[in-house]
Design a protein around this motif. Structure first.
Motif, PDB file in Angstrom:
ATOM      1  N   CYS A  61       0.858  -1.181   0.000  1.00 59.73           N
ATOM      2  CA  CYS A  61       0.000   0.000   0.000  1.00 59.73           C
ATOM      3  C   CYS A  61       0.900   1.239   0.000  1.00 59.73           C
ATOM      4  CB  CYS A  61      -0.963  -0.011   1.190  1.00 59.73           C
ATOM      5  SG  CYS A  61      -0.288   0.625   2.734  1.00 59.73           S
ATOM      6  N   PRO A  62       0.314   2.430  -0.195  1.00 55.53           N
ATOM      7  CA  PRO A  62       1.119   3.653  -0.240  1.00 55.53           C
ATOM      8  C   PRO A  62       1.810   4.006   1.079  1.00 55.53           C
ATOM      9  CG  PRO A  62      -1.038   4.031  -1.206  1.00 55.53           C
ATOM     10  CD  PRO A  62      -1.079   2.673  -0.568  1.00 55.53           C
ATOM     11  N   LYS A  63       1.437   3.365   2.182  1.00 52.51           N
ATOM     12  CA  LYS A  63       2.044   3.693   3.476  1.00 52.51           C
ATOM     13  C   LYS A  63       3.252   2.801   3.796  1.00 52.51           C
ATOM     14  CE  LYS A  63      -2.055   5.750   5.438  1.00 52.51           C
ATOM     15  NZ  LYS A  63      -2.940   5.839   6.589  1.00 52.51           N
ATOM     16  N   PHE A  64       3.812   2.155   2.787  1.00 48.49           N
ATOM     17  CA  PHE A  64       4.962   1.279   2.982  1.00 48.49           C
ATOM     18  C   PHE A  64       6.113   2.025   3.653  1.00 48.49           C
ATOM     19  CE2 PHE A  64       9.120  -0.226   1.734  1.00 48.49           C
ATOM     20  CZ  PHE A  64       9.051  -1.571   2.032  1.00 48.49           C
ATOM     21  N   LYS A  65       6.669   1.396   4.681  1.00 47.95           N
ATOM     22  CA  LYS A  65       7.879   1.879   5.363  1.00 47.95           C
ATOM     23  C   LYS A  65       8.777   0.664   5.570  1.00 47.95           C
ATOM     24  CE  LYS A  65       6.583   6.159   6.298  1.00 47.95           C
ATOM     25  NZ  LYS A  65       6.783   7.066   5.239  1.00 47.95           N
ATOM     26  N   ALA A  66       9.966   0.703   5.021  1.00 49.39           N
ATOM     27  CA  ALA A  66      10.878  -0.437   5.128  1.00 49.39           C
ATOM     28  C   ALA A  66      11.241  -0.708   6.579  1.00 49.39           C
ATOM     29  CB  ALA A  66      12.136  -0.194   4.308  1.00 49.39           C
ATOM     30  N   LYS A  67      11.324  -1.993   6.927  1.00 44.79           N
ATOM     31  CA  LYS A  67      11.791  -2.387   8.247  1.00 44.79           C
ATOM     32  C   LYS A  67      13.231  -1.925   8.395  1.00 44.79           C
ATOM     33  CE  LYS A  67       9.046  -6.574   8.561  1.00 44.79           C
ATOM     34  NZ  LYS A  67       9.064  -8.034   8.636  1.00 44.79           N
ATOM     35  N   GLN A  68      13.638  -1.656   9.623  1.00 48.19           N
ATOM     36  CA  GLN A  68      15.025  -1.272   9.878  1.00 48.19           C
ATOM     37  C   GLN A  68      15.983  -2.387   9.466  1.00 48.19           C
ATOM     38  OE1 GLN A  68      16.315   1.611  10.899  1.00 48.19           O
ATOM     39  NE2 GLN A  68      14.329   2.581  10.944  1.00 48.19           N
ATOM     40  N   ASN A  69      15.625  -3.617   9.795  1.00 48.26           N
ATOM     41  CA  ASN A  69      16.466  -4.748   9.464  1.00 48.26           C
ATOM     42  C   ASN A  69      15.669  -5.688   8.572  1.00 48.26           C
ATOM     43  OD1 ASN A  69      18.196  -6.863   9.299  1.00 48.26           O
ATOM     44  ND2 ASN A  69      18.082  -7.449  11.440  1.00 48.26           N
ATOM     45  N   THR A  70      15.812  -5.546   7.266  1.00 43.72           N
ATOM     46  CA  THR A  70      15.055  -6.381   6.337  1.00 43.72           C
ATOM     47  C   THR A  70      15.699  -7.739   6.123  1.00 43.72           C
ATOM     48  OG1 THR A  70      16.203  -5.387   4.471  1.00 43.72           O
ATOM     49  CG2 THR A  70      14.083  -4.420   5.100  1.00 43.72           C
ATOM     50  N   ASN A  71      16.919  -7.926   6.656  1.00 45.11           N
ATOM     51  CA  ASN A  71      17.625  -9.192   6.552  1.00 45.11           C
ATOM     52  C   ASN A  71      17.841  -9.616   5.098  1.00 45.11           C
ATOM     53  OD1 ASN A  71      19.018 -11.306   7.678  1.00 45.11           O
ATOM     54  ND2 ASN A  71      17.227 -12.627   7.829  1.00 45.11           N
ATOM     55  N   LEU A  72      18.099  -8.656   4.230  1.00 42.57           N
ATOM     56  CA  LEU A  72      18.356  -8.983   2.832  1.00 42.57           C
ATOM     57  C   LEU A  72      19.828  -9.294   2.583  1.00 42.57           C
ATOM     58  CD1 LEU A  72      16.091  -6.328   1.085  1.00 42.57           C
ATOM     59  CD2 LEU A  72      15.646  -8.763   1.392  1.00 42.57           C
ATOM     60  N   GLY A  73      20.651  -9.013   3.564  1.00 47.27           N
ATOM     61  CA  GLY A  73      22.068  -9.338   3.458  1.00 47.27           C
ATOM     62  C   GLY A  73      22.703  -8.795   2.196  1.00 47.27           C
ATOM     63  N   LEU A  74      23.352  -9.671   1.464  1.00 46.52           N
ATOM     64  CA  LEU A  74      24.052  -9.265   0.249  1.00 46.52           C
ATOM     65  C   LEU A  74      23.116  -8.892  -0.889  1.00 46.52           C
ATOM     66  CD1 LEU A  74      26.890 -11.943   0.359  1.00 46.52           C
ATOM     67  CD2 LEU A  74      27.058  -9.527   0.968  1.00 46.52           C
ATOM     68  N   PHE A  75      21.821  -9.135  -0.707  1.00 43.46           N
ATOM     69  CA  PHE A  75      20.845  -8.776  -1.732  1.00 43.46           C
ATOM     70  C   PHE A  75      20.284  -7.366  -1.521  1.00 43.46           C
ATOM     71  CE2 PHE A  75      21.158 -13.255  -2.323  1.00 43.46           C
ATOM     72  CZ  PHE A  75      20.824 -13.490  -3.636  1.00 43.46           C
ATOM     73  N   GLN A  76      20.728  -6.668  -0.479  1.00 44.41           N
ATOM     74  CA  GLN A  76      20.218  -5.342  -0.158  1.00 44.41           C
ATOM     75  C   GLN A  76      20.320  -4.383  -1.347  1.00 44.41           C
ATOM     76  OE1 GLN A  76      18.754  -4.392   2.865  1.00 44.41           O
ATOM     77  NE2 GLN A  76      18.235  -2.524   1.794  1.00 44.41           N
ATOM     78  N   GLU A  77      21.375  -4.493  -2.132  1.00 46.35           N
ATOM     79  CA  GLU A  77      21.561  -3.586  -3.265  1.00 46.35           C
ATOM     80  C   GLU A  77      20.472  -3.736  -4.320  1.00 46.35           C
ATOM     81  OE1 GLU A  77      24.525  -4.618  -6.565  1.00 46.35           O
ATOM     82  OE2 GLU A  77      25.347  -5.684  -4.844  1.00 46.35           O
ATOM     83  N   PHE A  78      19.732  -4.837  -4.282  1.00 46.72           N
ATOM     84  CA  PHE A  78      18.674  -5.066  -5.265  1.00 46.72           C
ATOM     85  C   PHE A  78      17.295  -4.611  -4.788  1.00 46.72           C
ATOM     86  CE2 PHE A  78      21.974  -8.277  -6.018  1.00 46.72           C
ATOM     87  CZ  PHE A  78      22.332  -7.905  -7.316  1.00 46.72           C
ATOM     88  N   PHE A  79      17.233  -4.107  -3.564  1.00 46.44           N
ATOM     89  CA  PHE A  79      15.963  -3.664  -2.979  1.00 46.44           C
ATOM     90  C   PHE A  79      15.604  -2.286  -3.499  1.00 46.44           C
ATOM     91  CE2 PHE A  79      13.732  -1.769   0.854  1.00 46.44           C
ATOM     92  CZ  PHE A  79      12.516  -2.357   0.564  1.00 46.44           C
ATOM     93  N   ASP A  80      14.430  -2.164  -4.118  1.00 44.17           N
ATOM     94  CA  ASP A  80      13.944  -0.886  -4.643  1.00 44.17           C
ATOM     95  C   ASP A  80      13.143  -0.168  -3.569  1.00 44.17           C
ATOM     96  OD1 ASP A  80      14.983  -0.864  -7.225  1.00 44.17           O
ATOM     97  OD2 ASP A  80      13.329  -2.070  -8.013  1.00 44.17           O
ATOM     98  N   ALA A  81      13.826   0.453  -2.630  1.00 50.87           N
ATOM     99  CA  ALA A  81      13.137   1.180  -1.556  1.00 50.87           C
ATOM    100  C   ALA A  81      12.459   2.413  -2.136  1.00 50.87           C
ATOM    101  CB  ALA A  81      14.137   1.577  -0.485  1.00 50.87           C
ATOM    102  N   PRO A  82      11.213   2.680  -1.703  1.00 53.57           N
ATOM    103  CA  PRO A  82      10.520   3.883  -2.190  1.00 53.57           C
ATOM    104  C   PRO A  82      11.256   5.137  -1.758  1.00 53.57           C
ATOM    105  CG  PRO A  82       9.029   2.464  -0.955  1.00 53.57           C
ATOM    106  CD  PRO A  82      10.404   1.908  -0.800  1.00 53.57           C
ATOM    107  N   ARG A  83      11.148   6.148  -2.573  1.00 57.22           N
ATOM    108  CA  ARG A  83      11.802   7.433  -2.269  1.00 57.22           C
ATOM    109  C   ARG A  83      10.814   8.425  -1.745  1.00 57.22           C
ATOM    110  NH1 ARG A  83      16.238   5.868  -5.559  1.00 57.22           N
ATOM    111  NH2 ARG A  83      15.351   4.530  -7.107  1.00 57.22           N
TER     112      ARG A  83
END
Length: 83
Positions: A61-83
Motif C-alpha cells: 500500500c502507499p504507506k509502505f515503510k521499510a523495516k530497519q532490518n530487512t535481513n536482505l544481506g548481500l541482496f540489499q543492493e537489489f531492494f527498490d526502496a521507495p523514495r
C-alpha cells in the motif's frame, strides 16, 4: 556473494520490490498471510473496535515503510526502496 552470481543478477536487472513482507507495519506470524498494524476496517457483521486489515506479504500500500532490518544481506543492493 559469488561474483558470477552477482554478475548474472545485475545482467538480468534483478530487483526486490517493496512489499508488506518487508514493511515495518506488516505482521506475518506463520505464513504468507498476516495483518497490517496501521490499516484497519469496520466489520459489517460484527460490532466492536475496528479490526486490523488482513494482508498478503507480497502486497503493498502507499504507506509502505521499510523495516530497519530487512535481513536482505548481500541482496540489499537489489531492494527498490521507495523514495
Amino acid at each position: 556473494m559469488d561474483p558470477n552470481k552477482l554478475k548474472v543478477l545485475q545482467e538480468v536487472s534483478y530487483r526486490i520490490n517493496p512489499c508488506c513482507g518487508l514493511c515495518k507495519h506488516g505482521w506475518f506470524p506463520q505464513n504468507d498471510w498476516g495483518t497490517c498494524e496501521i490499516q484497519k476496517y469496520e466489520h459489517q457483521k460484527h460490532s466492536g473496535p475496528p479490526r486490523q486489515l488482513s494482508i498478503h506479504k507480497y502486497g503493498r500500500c502507499p504507506k509502505f515503510k521499510a523495516k530497519q532490518n530487512t535481513n536482505l544481506g548481500l541482496f540489499q543492493e537489489f531492494f527498490d526502496a521507495p523514495r
